[in-house]
Design a protein around this motif. Structure first.
Motif, PDB file in Angstrom:
ATOM      1  N   VAL A 152      39.887  88.987  49.004  1.00 10.49           N
ATOM      2  CA  VAL A 152      40.256  90.337  48.578  1.00 10.49           C
ATOM      3  C   VAL A 152      40.142  90.459  47.058  1.00 10.49           C
ATOM      4  N   GLY A 153      40.497  89.406  46.338  1.00 10.52           N
ATOM      5  CA  GLY A 153      40.331  89.407  44.881  1.00 10.52           C
ATOM      6  C   GLY A 153      38.873  89.564  44.477  1.00 10.52           C
ATOM      7  N   ARG A 154      37.997  88.951  45.245  1.00 13.93           N
ATOM      8  CA  ARG A 154      36.562  89.086  44.988  1.00 13.93           C
ATOM      9  C   ARG A 154      36.087  90.511  45.251  1.00 13.93           C
ATOM     10  N   THR A 212      48.921  89.145  51.469  1.00 12.66           N
ATOM     11  CA  THR A 212      47.733  89.610  50.746  1.00 12.66           C
ATOM     12  C   THR A 212      47.988  90.974  50.117  1.00 12.66           C
ATOM     13  N   LEU A 213      48.583  91.890  50.867  1.00  9.32           N
ATOM     14  CA  LEU A 213      48.921  93.203  50.323  1.00  9.32           C
ATOM     15  C   LEU A 213      49.859  93.071  49.134  1.00  9.32           C
ATOM     16  N   TYR A 235      56.570  91.847  50.252  1.00  4.75           N
ATOM     17  CA  TYR A 235      57.159  90.511  50.218  1.00  4.75           C
ATOM     18  C   TYR A 235      58.417  90.423  51.069  1.00  4.75           C
ATOM     19  N   VAL A 236      59.190  91.479  51.125  1.00  8.24           N
ATOM     20  CA  VAL A 236      60.373  91.479  52.000  1.00  8.24           C
ATOM     21  C   VAL A 236      59.913  91.392  53.458  1.00  8.24           C
ATOM     22  N   ALA A 237      58.907  92.189  53.818  1.00 11.52           N
ATOM     23  CA  ALA A 237      58.377  92.142  55.184  1.00 11.52           C
ATOM     24  C   ALA A 237      57.797  90.758  55.488  1.00 11.52           C
ATOM     25  N   LEU A 239      52.530  87.052  64.526  1.00 11.56           N
ATOM     26  CA  LEU A 239      53.383  86.810  63.360  1.00 11.56           C
ATOM     27  C   LEU A 239      52.596  86.183  62.215  1.00 11.56           C
ATOM     28  N   TRP A 240      51.707  85.255  62.532  1.00 12.45           N
ATOM     29  CA  TRP A 240      50.898  84.578  61.522  1.00 12.45           C
ATOM     30  C   TRP A 240      49.956  85.561  60.819  1.00 12.45           C
ATOM     31  N   VAL A 241      49.239  86.355  61.603  1.00 12.27           N
ATOM     32  CA  VAL A 241      48.296  87.327  61.023  1.00 12.27           C
ATOM     33  C   VAL A 241      49.060  88.395  60.232  1.00 12.27           C
ATOM     34  N   SER A 242      50.184  88.840  60.744  1.00 13.92           N
ATOM     35  CA  SER A 242      50.997  89.826  60.020  1.00 13.92           C
ATOM     36  C   SER A 242      51.488  89.260  58.697  1.00 13.92           C
ATOM     37  N   ASN A 243      51.898  88.004  58.711  1.00 14.49           N
ATOM     38  CA  ASN A 243      52.350  87.347  57.488  1.00 14.49           C
ATOM     39  C   ASN A 243      51.222  87.293  56.460  1.00 14.49           C
ATOM     40  N   ILE A 244      50.038  86.935  56.914  1.00 14.09           N
ATOM     41  CA  ILE A 244      48.872  86.885  56.017  1.00 14.09           C
ATOM     42  C   ILE A 244      48.589  88.270  55.436  1.00 14.09           C
ATOM     43  N   CYS A 245      48.629  89.290  56.268  1.00 19.27           N
ATOM     44  CA  CYS A 245      48.345  90.658  55.802  1.00 19.27           C
ATOM     45  C   CYS A 245      49.359  91.124  54.767  1.00 19.27           C
ATOM     46  N   PHE A 246      50.639  90.895  55.035  1.00 18.93           N
ATOM     47  CA  PHE A 246      51.657  91.340  54.083  1.00 18.93           C
ATOM     48  C   PHE A 246      51.623  90.527  52.792  1.00 18.93           C
TER      49      PHE A 246
END
Length: 118
Positions: free
Chosen positions: A88-90, A17-18, A55-57, A8-15
């Motif tokens: 990712v911005g970099r 960031t996306l 953001y909804v996810a 859940l933590w990694v998925s939250n970070i991925c979504f």
């Protein structure tokens, strides 16, 4: 931390960031920046919708994450999103990683490690 909490933590970070990347692409892509036309162009841009869906996810994942960890721990772990977004911005937008930003990233990483150990 349990495997579900980590997923859940990694998925939250991925979504998250996306979503941030999608909003950046959407905000910089319209050619017409004149008032109302900017917002019309923005609403037709697929990146804005990718960002909203992300953001909804993320919101749903965040709620699930908070059911499994204390709020104080969850908020600290969520700060890791800052690092992924900066990296990712970099990579994508060629944004600068200054000395102080790198120090901040190291401090956030250390904090996340300490929180994860408890």
């Amino acid at each position: 931390m349990s495997p579900l909490v980590i997923i859940l933590w990694v998925s939250n970070i991925c979504f998250d960031t996306l979503g941030q990347v999608a909003f950046k692409f959407a905000a910089t892509s319209p050619n017409n920046r004149d008032g109302w036309y900017y917002w019309l162009d923005l609403s037709k841009n697929h990146w804005i919708w990718i960002g909203i869906i992300s953001y909804v996810a993320e919101f749903l994942l965040w709620l699930a994450f908070l059911t499994l960890v204390p709020l104080s721990q969850g908020v600290l772990l969520a700060s890791f999103n800052i690092i992924t977004i900066m990296l990712v911005g970099r990579i994508i937008f060629k944004e600068l990683l200054t000395f102080y930003r790198l120090i901040g990233m190291l401090l956030i990483t250390a904090g996340v490690i300490f929180v994860g150990m408890s």
